[in-house]
Design a protein around this motif. Structure first.
Motif, PDB file in Angstrom:
ATOM      1  N   LEU A 103     -20.282 -21.086 -28.855  1.00 38.84           N
ATOM      2  CA  LEU A 103     -21.746 -21.125 -28.917  1.00 38.84           C
ATOM      3  C   LEU A 103     -22.221 -21.352 -30.351  1.00 38.84           C
ATOM      4  CD1 LEU A 103     -22.644 -18.218 -26.434  1.00 38.84           C
ATOM      5  CD2 LEU A 103     -22.896 -20.677 -26.041  1.00 38.84           C
ATOM      6  N   ASP A 104     -21.549 -20.703 -31.307  1.00 41.42           N
ATOM      7  CA  ASP A 104     -21.884 -20.895 -32.729  1.00 41.42           C
ATOM      8  C   ASP A 104     -21.611 -22.332 -33.158  1.00 41.42           C
ATOM      9  OD1 ASP A 104     -22.710 -18.302 -32.989  1.00 41.42           O
ATOM     10  OD2 ASP A 104     -20.875 -17.582 -33.963  1.00 41.42           O
ATOM     11  N   ALA A 105     -20.680 -22.984 -32.464  1.00 45.59           N
ATOM     12  CA  ALA A 105     -20.358 -24.387 -32.766  1.00 45.59           C
ATOM     13  C   ALA A 105     -21.335 -25.346 -32.091  1.00 45.59           C
ATOM     14  CB  ALA A 105     -18.934 -24.702 -32.326  1.00 45.59           C
ATOM     15  N   ASP A 106     -22.372 -24.791 -31.453  1.00 45.49           N
ATOM     16  CA  ASP A 106     -23.398 -25.578 -30.779  1.00 45.49           C
ATOM     17  C   ASP A 106     -22.883 -26.227 -29.497  1.00 45.49           C
ATOM     18  OD1 ASP A 106     -26.039 -26.264 -30.547  1.00 45.49           O
ATOM     19  OD2 ASP A 106     -25.935 -28.036 -31.818  1.00 45.49           O
ATOM     20  N   VAL A 107     -21.967 -25.514 -28.830  1.00 46.05           N
ATOM     21  CA  VAL A 107     -21.506 -25.947 -27.511  1.00 46.05           C
ATOM     22  C   VAL A 107     -22.484 -25.387 -26.479  1.00 46.05           C
ATOM     23  CG1 VAL A 107     -19.649 -25.733 -25.782  1.00 46.05           C
ATOM     24  CG2 VAL A 107     -19.084 -26.061 -28.202  1.00 46.05           C
ATOM     25  N   ASN A 108     -22.821 -26.195 -25.479  1.00 43.83           N
ATOM     26  CA  ASN A 108     -23.712 -25.781 -24.400  1.00 43.83           C
ATOM     27  C   ASN A 108     -23.249 -24.458 -23.783  1.00 43.83           C
ATOM     28  OD1 ASN A 108     -24.055 -25.866 -21.237  1.00 43.83           O
ATOM     29  ND2 ASN A 108     -25.755 -27.066 -22.073  1.00 43.83           N
ATOM     30  N   PHE A 109     -24.212 -23.539 -23.526  1.00 42.44           N
ATOM     31  CA  PHE A 109     -23.884 -22.202 -23.026  1.00 42.44           C
ATOM     32  C   PHE A 109     -23.084 -22.258 -21.726  1.00 42.44           C
ATOM     33  CE2 PHE A 109     -24.853 -18.549 -20.299  1.00 42.44           C
ATOM     34  CZ  PHE A 109     -24.398 -17.511 -21.105  1.00 42.44           C
TER      35      PHE A 109
END
Length: 442
Positions: free
Chosen positions: A39-45
């Protein structure tokens, strides 16, 4: 590349890599940290949640709690799932057609024009294709000029029509020109906008229908993270493109776009951009990228890059010089230049297992060899060919000429002497055996 994500995943998996007791509770806790890292890597939840759910099911299904190396098994499961998430298998570019028509799409600022040049250079040098670049961005005044500069840089012809504001017509005329002039690949660089709009989509859709490309590629700036994924979906809904190009991956510390984009659009990432130079382009290998994200390096890609720069004739000449104790600083300089051609130093270090983690706080500059090159260039031809003549007074002169110190000259001389001895030891077939071993790893 993906430094933040790699560090957080390493911390998340650290507990299970140790020798402590493994329980279902700390497996769940570890995967919670893995999800947080994604999530911190900006991966979709949703993607991050499904990822950890799948890994947990597989882990418990394989009885990870009772294995001798539960930590290692968990790392393998995470690696396998990351590989699958990023596409699983490597997907190459389709070069069918006569000529092959490749349509480039993407937003303005994504690096589309530059990457068109990189792709042209890749096809010209690696696939020995005759390539034609086509400028169809009729709105941005500098776009055609930029493409011409790129074309000149790589020795590829650029087709453009001054005053013609019809990109469909330009692209059709370009294909006729390619057929008439023996070009077997046509790369069409289309116009981009600052945001997705109906006019832009209609235009590129019209070009697509008119030229019927073998490959339609979507170029996206990986550093825009989840925005990149959303833009890809918008383009794919209209174009149904064949693959994704991720640019600026060398500056992306998070990795959200690379991890998420395949799941959202169900199209493979085909190439990545890893720097500003025209040869900074790599075929995307999901498995190798997963290895790098988990700090395992990418030895296969490192060997492939070394092989690309390996010149058998030069190697034979070098072996003769080493055998006769004639290895000099000019030869040393040539070896440095071969390494530099392999890519950025930071990228190369990231391919060595464990090196990325060990050197995470070290700033690895592409000018790492600058001091050494300055010292060698300050030597006379005699000093470069016969290093043994370099005495104390010569060292002072060389130091003054290169803007370095005598201590630095001594250090280089010591390193050079060690390298010469090592190369001498490799004589008698050792060097050749090493290259054969490297070839076998491909």
């Amino acid at each position: 590349m993906f430094n933040n994500l790699s560090e957080k995943l390493d911390k998340a998996l650290h507990t299970l890599k140790g020798h402590g007791k493994i329980t279902e509770v700390n497996v769940a806790e570890t995967l919670k940290e893995v999800r947080r890292a994604l999530l911190d890597a900006d991966v979709n939840f949703k993607i991050a949640k499904n990822f950890t759910k799948t890994v947990k099911e597989k882990a418990l299904g394989q009885d990870v709690l009772t294995t001798l190396n539960p930590g290692q098994l968990m790392v393998k499961l995470v690696k396998d799932e990351l590989t699958e998430l990023m596409g699983g298998d490597t997907v190459g570019i389709n070069l069918a057609g006569s000529p092959t028509v490749i349509l480039m799409s993407g937003l303005q600022g994504s690096g589309k024009t530059t990457f068109s040049g990189k792709l042209a250079n890749y096809l010209k040098t690696k696939k020995t294709k005759q390539v034609l670049l086509v400028g169809c961005d009729v709105y941005r005044p500098a776009a055609i000029n930029q493409l011409r500069v790129v074309g000149e840089q790589i020795g590829v012809e650029v087709y453009a029509e001054e005053g013609n504001q019809n990109p469909v017509e330009i692209s059709q005329n370009a294909i006729k020109h390619a057929k008439a002039n023996g070009k077997n690949v046509v790369i069409i660089d289309t116009a981009g906008r600052l945001a997705v709009d109906e006019e832009m989509m209609t235009e590129i859709s019209n070009i697509h229908k008119a030229v019927k490309p073998q490959e339609t590629l979507f170029v996206v700036d990986s550093m825009t993270g989840q925005d990149a994924v959303n833009t890809a979906k918008a383009f794919n809904d209209v174009l149904n493109f064949d693959g994704v190009i991720l640019t600026k991956l060398d500056g992306d510390t998070r990795g959200g776009a690379a991890i998420s984009i395949k799941s959202v659009v169900n199209k493979p990432i085909k190439f990545i951009g890893t720097g500003e130079k025209m040869d900074a382009i790599d075929v995307f290998h999901p498995s190798r990228m997963a290895d790098r994200i988990l700090g395992m390096g990418d030895v296969v890609s490192l060997v492939e890059r070394a092989q690309e720069q390996y010149d058998e004739e030069e190697a034979r000449k070098l072996q003769k010089k080493i055998a006769k104790n004639q290895f000099g600083f000019d030869d040393f300089l040539n070896q440095i230049n071969q390494i530099k051609k392999m890519g950025s130093m930071k990228d190369l270090v990231g391919m060595i297992p464990g090196a990325g983690k060990a050197l995470k706080d070290v700033d690895i500059d592409d000018d790492a060899f600058k001091g050494i090159e300055a010292i060698i260039h300050s030597m006379t031809p005699e000093e470069r060919s016969t290093p043994s003549v370099i005495n104390a007074s010569r060292k002072k002169r060389i130091a003054k000429g290169s803007g370095t110190s005598v201590q630095e000259i001594n250090q280089l001389m010591k390193q050079f002497d060690q390298m010469s001895k090592m190369m001498k030891m490799m004589q008698g077939g050792g060097g050749r055996k090493m290259m054969q071993m490297m070839k076998g790893m491909r």
